[in-house]
Design a protein around this motif. Structure first.
Motif, PDB file in Angstrom:
ATOM      1  N   ALA A 179      -1.344 -70.358  45.288  1.00 48.35           N
ATOM      2  CA  ALA A 179      -0.103 -69.625  45.004  1.00 48.35           C
ATOM      3  C   ALA A 179      -0.379 -68.423  44.109  1.00 48.35           C
ATOM      4  O   ALA A 179       0.299 -67.402  44.197  1.00 48.35           O
ATOM      5  N   LYS A 180      -1.394 -68.551  43.233  1.00 51.37           N
ATOM      6  CA  LYS A 180      -1.840 -67.429  42.400  1.00 51.37           C
ATOM      7  C   LYS A 180      -3.360 -67.344  42.485  1.00 51.37           C
ATOM      8  O   LYS A 180      -4.060 -67.483  41.486  1.00 51.37           O
ATOM      9  N   PHE A 181      -3.833 -67.097  43.692  1.00 53.53           N
ATOM     10  CA  PHE A 181      -5.277 -67.154  43.930  1.00 53.53           C
ATOM     11  C   PHE A 181      -6.043 -66.120  43.121  1.00 53.53           C
ATOM     12  O   PHE A 181      -7.229 -66.297  42.837  1.00 53.53           O
ATOM     13  N   HIS A 182      -5.382 -65.022  42.719  1.00 60.71           N
ATOM     14  CA  HIS A 182      -6.094 -63.980  41.974  1.00 60.71           C
ATOM     15  C   HIS A 182      -6.507 -64.457  40.579  1.00 60.71           C
ATOM     16  O   HIS A 182      -7.394 -63.860  39.959  1.00 60.71           O
ATOM     17  N   LEU A 183      -5.878 -65.516  40.086  1.00 61.63           N
ATOM     18  CA  LEU A 183      -6.256 -66.082  38.793  1.00 61.63           C
ATOM     19  C   LEU A 183      -7.357 -67.132  38.930  1.00 61.63           C
ATOM     20  O   LEU A 183      -7.879 -67.620  37.924  1.00 61.63           O
ATOM     21  N   PHE A 184      -7.719 -67.474  40.157  1.00 60.73           N
ATOM     22  CA  PHE A 184      -8.717 -68.512  40.414  1.00 60.73           C
ATOM     23  C   PHE A 184      -9.870 -67.967  41.257  1.00 60.73           C
ATOM     24  O   PHE A 184     -10.480 -68.706  42.021  1.00 60.73           O
ATOM     25  N   SER A 235       3.904 -52.380  33.328  1.00 64.38           N
ATOM     26  CA  SER A 235       3.034 -51.717  32.352  1.00 64.38           C
ATOM     27  C   SER A 235       1.675 -52.408  32.349  1.00 64.38           C
ATOM     28  O   SER A 235       1.410 -53.254  31.486  1.00 64.38           O
ATOM     29  N   PRO A 236       0.792 -52.054  33.305  1.00 63.12           N
ATOM     30  CA  PRO A 236      -0.502 -52.733  33.415  1.00 63.12           C
ATOM     31  C   PRO A 236      -1.377 -52.576  32.185  1.00 63.12           C
ATOM     32  O   PRO A 236      -2.221 -53.432  31.910  1.00 63.12           O
ATOM     33  N   ALA A 237      -1.187 -51.514  31.412  1.00 54.56           N
ATOM     34  CA  ALA A 237      -2.017 -51.289  30.226  1.00 54.56           C
ATOM     35  C   ALA A 237      -1.740 -52.308  29.128  1.00 54.56           C
ATOM     36  O   ALA A 237      -2.521 -52.437  28.189  1.00 54.56           O
ATOM     37  N   THR A 238      -0.611 -53.037  29.241  1.00 56.44           N
ATOM     38  CA  THR A 238      -0.276 -54.023  28.214  1.00 56.44           C
ATOM     39  C   THR A 238      -0.712 -55.437  28.594  1.00 56.44           C
ATOM     40  O   THR A 238      -0.460 -56.375  27.846  1.00 56.44           O
ATOM     41  N   ASN A 239      -1.347 -55.583  29.755  1.00 55.92           N
ATOM     42  CA  ASN A 239      -1.794 -56.914  30.179  1.00 55.92           C
ATOM     43  C   ASN A 239      -3.049 -57.329  29.411  1.00 55.92           C
ATOM     44  O   ASN A 239      -3.965 -56.510  29.229  1.00 55.92           O
ATOM     45  N   PRO A 240      -3.125 -58.587  28.975  1.00 52.13           N
ATOM     46  CA  PRO A 240      -4.324 -59.061  28.260  1.00 52.13           C
ATOM     47  C   PRO A 240      -5.461 -59.400  29.214  1.00 52.13           C
ATOM     48  O   PRO A 240      -5.894 -60.546  29.313  1.00 52.13           O
ATOM     49  N   ASN A 241      -5.931 -58.398  29.949  1.00 49.04           N
ATOM     50  CA  ASN A 241      -7.064 -58.586  30.850  1.00 49.04           C
ATOM     51  C   ASN A 241      -7.940 -57.340  30.800  1.00 49.04           C
ATOM     52  O   ASN A 241      -7.655 -56.391  30.054  1.00 49.04           O
ATOM     53  N   GLY A 284     -11.013 -66.024  35.003  1.00 49.72           N
ATOM     54  CA  GLY A 284     -10.023 -65.616  35.995  1.00 49.72           C
ATOM     55  C   GLY A 284      -8.935 -64.761  35.399  1.00 49.72           C
ATOM     56  O   GLY A 284      -8.494 -63.772  36.009  1.00 49.72           O
ATOM     57  N   ILE A 285      -8.473 -65.102  34.201  1.00 50.10           N
ATOM     58  CA  ILE A 285      -7.441 -64.302  33.547  1.00 50.10           C
ATOM     59  C   ILE A 285      -7.990 -62.926  33.178  1.00 50.10           C
ATOM     60  O   ILE A 285      -7.329 -61.899  33.379  1.00 50.10           O
ATOM     61  N   LEU A 286      -9.209 -62.877  32.661  1.00 52.60           N
ATOM     62  CA  LEU A 286      -9.795 -61.589  32.283  1.00 52.60           C
ATOM     63  C   LEU A 286     -10.005 -60.688  33.499  1.00 52.60           C
ATOM     64  O   LEU A 286      -9.805 -59.475  33.421  1.00 52.60           O
ATOM     65  N   ILE A 338     -10.012 -62.179  21.929  1.00 44.54           N
ATOM     66  CA  ILE A 338     -10.064 -63.636  21.722  1.00 44.54           C
ATOM     67  C   ILE A 338     -10.644 -64.329  22.952  1.00 44.54           C
ATOM     68  O   ILE A 338     -11.490 -65.222  22.846  1.00 44.54           O
ATOM     69  N   LEU A 339     -10.206 -63.898  24.145  1.00 37.02           N
ATOM     70  CA  LEU A 339     -10.706 -64.512  25.370  1.00 37.02           C
ATOM     71  C   LEU A 339     -12.190 -64.218  25.575  1.00 37.02           C
ATOM     72  O   LEU A 339     -12.957 -65.094  26.003  1.00 37.02           O
ATOM     73  N   VAL A 340     -12.592 -62.987  25.285  1.00 40.45           N
ATOM     74  CA  VAL A 340     -14.016 -62.647  25.408  1.00 40.45           C
ATOM     75  C   VAL A 340     -14.839 -63.461  24.408  1.00 40.45           C
ATOM     76  O   VAL A 340     -15.923 -63.972  24.732  1.00 40.45           O
ATOM     77  N   ALA A 341     -14.331 -63.587  23.180  1.00 41.34           N
ATOM     78  CA  ALA A 341     -15.020 -64.402  22.178  1.00 41.34           C
ATOM     79  C   ALA A 341     -15.117 -65.854  22.633  1.00 41.34           C
ATOM     80  O   ALA A 341     -16.155 -66.509  22.458  1.00 41.34           O
ATOM     81  N   LEU A 342     -14.044 -66.365  23.237  1.00 41.54           N
ATOM     82  CA  LEU A 342     -14.058 -67.742  23.743  1.00 41.54           C
ATOM     83  C   LEU A 342     -15.112 -67.907  24.822  1.00 41.54           C
ATOM     84  O   LEU A 342     -15.859 -68.900  24.840  1.00 41.54           O
TER      85      LEU A 342
END
Length: 370
Positions: A179-184, A235-241, A284-286, A338-342
């Motif tokens: 359903a949200k394959f782009h995140l996987f 606003s794609p520039a505000t997405n945390p990816n 996947g989120i990044l 934070i995600l990159v650090a994780l």
């Protein structure tokens, strides 16, 4: 034994009360929302897709927005169908209800899906309940009618089946995350090391793909590609990816994506089941090119996995910080850091080789589900 139970019981009660406060606060805020505040929500698009599925206008922004205007009295220019046809076929029953009845029924279904996730996920239930109750991304899912709770449910079902040794069935459950394959998009790398999971995932994915042709006809891929090229991000520039932090610089985004892909592959290759699945969700989120606020709720299982993994040290602190309300209100570039650090911490902690048996003892929460 009795003393340990007596010690845990007050903590459990306190956690349940804390969760109840969070749920009550979310319900109060939800009941106070006006129609104008829900104009850009996702459920109206799902509802319209349920009405239009099978018709040539399924992926027409004008057709979707016309239904939104009729049902809500307002319209969002970003309202367009961007899911696979099978998803809208599953939304067909909801489209038979009156719009607001369908919206609230959908939210009730999201609550049930969240409850199933909490019940099935191999972590202390009280802690899982608290994290879900106070998750701002999950709250956004209920507000906008996003289907992230169903993704959490499928993940929990897949893990539960895997831990019982039912790898094929677990792969079938993972396929429902299409359903949200782009995140996987990193999921196939994870499945390569687990043949039964891969076989189940491929079988169900093929069935879903064929159902898309049955539902929408042979031209649906062209219609779908046209729809996702539409302006769907306010606003794609505000997405945390990576796309948000690269600010439309393709070379920078490609470089960052290559580094994230390499790090994720390393963790998937060297880590156990929990580490590998965590890398799939974080990476996947990044790497995703389309996000909504509720998608960050996919990090809830990551925090729960790492919190009780004996190999996780610093990564568990980072993951828990991200899923907390404080992490959710951080600026987008801060969330990316934070995600990159994780992901870097997962690489560090996955340094020792981790042999991967077929599956683990279902009763052992600390086994790594190897």
């Amino acid at each position: 034994m009795k003393r340990a139970f007596a010690t845990r019981r007050p903590l459990t009660v306190a956690l349940v009360l804390l969760a109840a406060i969070g749920i009550a606060a979310r319900a109060y805020a939800l009941l106070g929302l006006g129609t104008d505040q829900l104009c850009g929500s996702d459920f109206p698009v799902f509802y319209a897709g349920g009405q239009l599925v099978g018709a040539p206008s399924l992926y027409s922004p004008e057709a979707v927005q016309a239904i939104q205007q009729r049902e809500m009295g307002c319209v969002s220019q970003f309202a367009v169908s961007i899911r696979l046809p099978y998803f809208f076929a599953l939304m067909k029953p909801w489209s038979y209800l009156r719009f607001w009845d369908a919206f609230w029924s959908w939210r009730a279904a999201l609550a049930i899906a969240t409850g199933v996730f909490i019940w099935l996920w191999p972590a202390p239930k009280a802690w899982a309940l608290v994290i879900c109750a106070w998750s701002l991304p999950l709250a956004c899912a209920f507000t906008n009618g996003q289907d992230v709770p169903f993704l959490l449910m499928w993940l929990a079902l897949a893990v539960a089946l895997w831990r019982k040794g039912w790898g094929f069935a677990a792969g079938c459950a993972l396929a429902m995350c299409a359903a949200k394959f782009h995140l996987f998009i990193l999921l196939p790398l994870f499945l390569l090391y687990r043949r039964k999971l891969l076989l189940g995932w491929m079988t169900s994915s093929l069935a879903l793909l064929l159902s898309c042709f049955v539902v929408q006809g042979p031209t649906w891929p062209k219609q779908f590609l046209s729809a996702i090229s539409y302006n769907i991000d306010p606003s794609p520039a505000t997405n945390p990816n990576l796309q948000g932090i690269a600010h439309s610089s393709l070379p920078l985004e490609v470089l960052l994506a290559a580094l994230v892909l390499a790090a994720s592959f390393y963790v998937i290759h060297r880590g156990d089941f929990q580490y590998g699945l965590s890398a799939v969700l974080v990476g996947g989120i990044l790497l995703s090119h389309h996000m909504v606020a509720s998608d960050a709720a996919l990090l809830i299982p990551v925090a729960l996995m790492l919190a009780w993994n004996p190999s996780a040290k610093y990564s568990k602190i980072t993951a828990i910080a991200f899923v907390s309300p404080i992490g959710a209100i951080a600026v987008p570039w801060g969330q990316v850091l934070i995600l990159v650090a994780l992901l870097c911490l997962l690489c560090y902690e996955a340094l020792p080789p981790r042999p991967e048996p077929e599956c683990s003892d279902p009763s052992d929460l600390l086994s790594g589900w190897r």
